[in-house]
Enzyme design. Sequence first.
Site, short mmCIF file in Angstrom:
data_model
loop_
_atom_site.label_atom_id
_atom_site.label_comp_id
_atom_site.label_asym_id
_atom_site.label_seq_id
_atom_site.Cartn_x
_atom_site.Cartn_y
_atom_site.Cartn_z
N TYR A 1 28.53 42.33 -13.93
CA TYR A 1 29.24 41.32 -13.13
C TYR A 1 28.93 39.93 -13.68
O TYR A 1 29.84 39.10 -13.88
CB TYR A 1 28.82 41.42 -11.67
CG TYR A 1 29.37 40.32 -10.79
CD1 TYR A 1 30.70 40.34 -10.38
CD2 TYR A 1 28.56 39.27 -10.37
CE1 TYR A 1 31.21 39.33 -9.56
CE2 TYR A 1 29.06 38.26 -9.56
CZ TYR A 1 30.38 38.29 -9.17
OH TYR A 1 30.89 37.29 -8.37
N ASP B 1 48.06 44.50 -7.92
CA ASP B 1 46.74 44.87 -8.43
C ASP B 1 46.59 44.15 -9.77
O ASP B 1 47.26 44.49 -10.75
CB ASP B 1 46.66 46.38 -8.63
CG ASP B 1 45.31 46.85 -9.14
OD1 ASP B 1 44.52 46.02 -9.62
OD2 ASP B 1 45.04 48.07 -9.08
N LYS C 1 31.43 36.99 -15.40
CA LYS C 1 31.54 35.61 -14.95
C LYS C 1 31.15 34.63 -16.06
O LYS C 1 31.68 33.50 -16.12
CB LYS C 1 30.67 35.39 -13.71
CG LYS C 1 31.19 36.13 -12.47
CD LYS C 1 32.62 35.72 -12.13
CE LYS C 1 33.12 36.33 -10.83
NZ LYS C 1 34.49 35.89 -10.48
N SER D 1 31.20 32.00 -10.49
CA SER D 1 29.99 32.35 -9.72
C SER D 1 28.80 31.68 -10.41
O SER D 1 28.84 31.41 -11.61
CB SER D 1 29.79 33.87 -9.71
OG SER D 1 28.49 34.21 -9.26
#
Length: 249
Positions: A157, A63, A161, A144
């Site tokens: 998010y 993880d 990025k 992204s």
Amino acid sequence: MERWAGRVAVVTGASSGIGAAIAQELVKKGLKVVGLARRVERVEELANSLESASGKLYSLKCDVSKESDVREAFKWVKSNLGGINILVNNAGVCDFNTLTDGPVQKWRNIIDINVLGLSICTKEALEIMNEKGVNDGHIIHINSITGHGTPFNFYMYSASKHAVTALTEGLRRELVKKNSKIRVTSISPGSVLTELGEASGIPKEVLEDFKDNPFLEAKDVADCILYVLGTPPHVQIHELTIKPVGEPM
């Protein structure tokens, strides 16, 4: 890609989607690939399907949001495979949340995995590369298009990025100062058909808004990895953006 055959690559988030596709293509090219994932049984299944390939896939439970897991994983790689030549930081999450309502735990999860997990994996890989005298290694971040703008409504998010974009350039500058030939690359896909949206808890009605949009396949991103790795050692693809034809953003 011939010069990478027999060498060691670590791919995070290798249990599905882009990570699984990357691991598969690297194994086919003759690399020893360590697939890190929480759902390690999926990596084991993929490894079984690649037994006839020229390379080999090793599955390792990890993880990346837990520093202790990451340290143990890279310790295993060093002890059992002798070192590392390539790191692909693919593990990521896009938990559904808003900036006005949170929940804060989902913000923290995004940062822990997308930013801190990526950074810790990078640090561990570089320490081993430097110790073993690997001066032609390659660090690849799966970024992204949201790391270069703020499309969609997933702002935390997108912020994570944007951090990856900054970390890529920061690492490049640090490596230049050290006169290192280790390369660093950010690959920024547009929409890719994977399990990420559903796994991240994004409501079905939100996903419905994107159902008619064009999508990349996970293998399209894996092919970008092969292209980047296959360039001559003096060439650094610093940023590579890939979108499906017709993507509206």
